[in-house]
Design a protein around this motif. Structure first.
Motif, PDB file in Angstrom:
ATOM      1  N   ASN A 212       1.841  14.554  -0.870  1.00 21.12           N
ATOM      2  CA  ASN A 212       3.205  14.267  -0.403  1.00 21.12           C
ATOM      3  C   ASN A 212       3.535  12.781  -0.429  1.00 21.12           C
ATOM      4  O   ASN A 212       4.643  12.393  -0.055  1.00 21.12           O
ATOM      5  CB  ASN A 212       3.405  14.771   1.029  1.00 21.12           C
ATOM      6  N   TYR A 213       2.563  11.974  -0.824  1.00 24.05           N
ATOM      7  CA  TYR A 213       2.708  10.531  -0.723  1.00 24.05           C
ATOM      8  C   TYR A 213       2.825   9.874  -2.091  1.00 24.05           C
ATOM      9  O   TYR A 213       2.006  10.130  -2.988  1.00 24.05           O
ATOM     10  CB  TYR A 213       1.511   9.925   0.019  1.00 24.05           C
TER      11      TYR A 213
ATOM     12  N   ASP B 226       4.932   8.302   2.669  1.00 22.57           N
ATOM     13  CA  ASP B 226       5.408   9.679   2.767  1.00 22.57           C
ATOM     14  C   ASP B 226       6.828   9.753   2.201  1.00 22.57           C
ATOM     15  O   ASP B 226       7.696   8.983   2.601  1.00 22.57           O
ATOM     16  CB  ASP B 226       5.391  10.104   4.232  1.00 22.57           C
ATOM     17  N   THR B 227       7.053  10.700   1.311  1.00 20.13           N
ATOM     18  CA  THR B 227       8.351  10.793   0.650  1.00 20.13           C
ATOM     19  C   THR B 227       9.451  11.315   1.576  1.00 20.13           C
ATOM     20  O   THR B 227      10.627  11.171   1.271  1.00 20.13           O
ATOM     21  CB  THR B 227       8.268  11.702  -0.577  1.00 20.13           C
ATOM     22  N   ILE B 228       9.077  11.922   2.701  1.00 20.80           N
ATOM     23  CA  ILE B 228      10.084  12.473   3.618  1.00 20.80           C
ATOM     24  C   ILE B 228      10.335  11.533   4.798  1.00 20.80           C
ATOM     25  O   ILE B 228      11.474  11.222   5.124  1.00 20.80           O
ATOM     26  CB  ILE B 228       9.641  13.861   4.125  1.00 20.80           C
ATOM     27  N   THR B 229       9.273  11.051   5.421  1.00 20.30           N
ATOM     28  CA  THR B 229       9.408  10.228   6.630  1.00 20.30           C
ATOM     29  C   THR B 229       9.375   8.733   6.353  1.00 20.30           C
ATOM     30  O   THR B 229       9.704   7.939   7.228  1.00 20.30           O
ATOM     31  CB  THR B 229       8.284  10.547   7.621  1.00 20.30           C
ATOM     32  N   ALA B 230       8.941   8.362   5.147  1.00 21.17           N
ATOM     33  CA  ALA B 230       8.756   6.952   4.771  1.00 21.17           C
ATOM     34  C   ALA B 230       7.628   6.290   5.560  1.00 21.17           C
ATOM     35  O   ALA B 230       7.506   5.059   5.537  1.00 21.17           O
ATOM     36  CB  ALA B 230      10.031   6.151   4.920  1.00 21.17           C
ATOM     37  N   ARG B 231       6.795   7.071   6.225  1.00 23.65           N
ATOM     38  CA  ARG B 231       5.630   6.500   6.901  1.00 23.65           C
ATOM     39  C   ARG B 231       4.722   5.882   5.845  1.00 23.65           C
ATOM     40  O   ARG B 231       4.524   6.447   4.772  1.00 23.65           O
ATOM     41  CB  ARG B 231       4.883   7.580   7.659  1.00 23.65           C
TER      42      ARG B 231
END
Length: 117
Positions: free
Chosen positions: A30-31, A99-104
């Motif tokens: 996911n990253y 992370d592509t969703i949270t930008a973590r």
């Protein structure tokens, strides 16, 4: 969560090195993964990025044609193949995951690359 880089060292100009980054503790696929580098007295700069599937890669102009980023989602690893190394490539190289969703964002501890005769 861990990103552990390896493969750095001392190499002569014109030589090659392969850096590896082993990821654990998160869903690697996911990253978006990137390699950055930082030379003494300079800001950290982006070297190369690879998308989650590995289908798209981008490079800094200074390394284009010499470096290749790749990833293995089955092994949770991302690599940086560096060819025709120059003294100006000397730096600490860092692995980064976003992370592509949270930008973590997660960072590794870095590995030293020194290009010198």
């Amino acid at each position: 969560v861990q990103l552990v880089e390896s493969g750095g060292g001392l190499v002569q100009p014109g030589g090659s090195l392969r850096l590896s980054c082993a990821a654990s503790g998160f869903t690697f696929s996911n990253y978006v993964m990137s390699w950055y580098r930082q030379a003494p007295g300079t800001e950290r700069e982006l070297v190369a990025t690879i998308t989650t599937s590995g289908g798209l890669t981008t490079y800094a102009d200074s390394v284009k044609g010499r470096f290749t980023i790749s990833r293995d989602n089955a092994r949770n690893t991302v690599n940086l193949h560096m060819n025709i190394l120059k003294p100006e490539d000397t730096a600490v190289y860092y692995c980064q995951g976003m992370d592509t969703i949270t930008a973590r964002v997660y960072w590794g501890q870095g590995t030293q690359v020194t290009v010198s005769s």
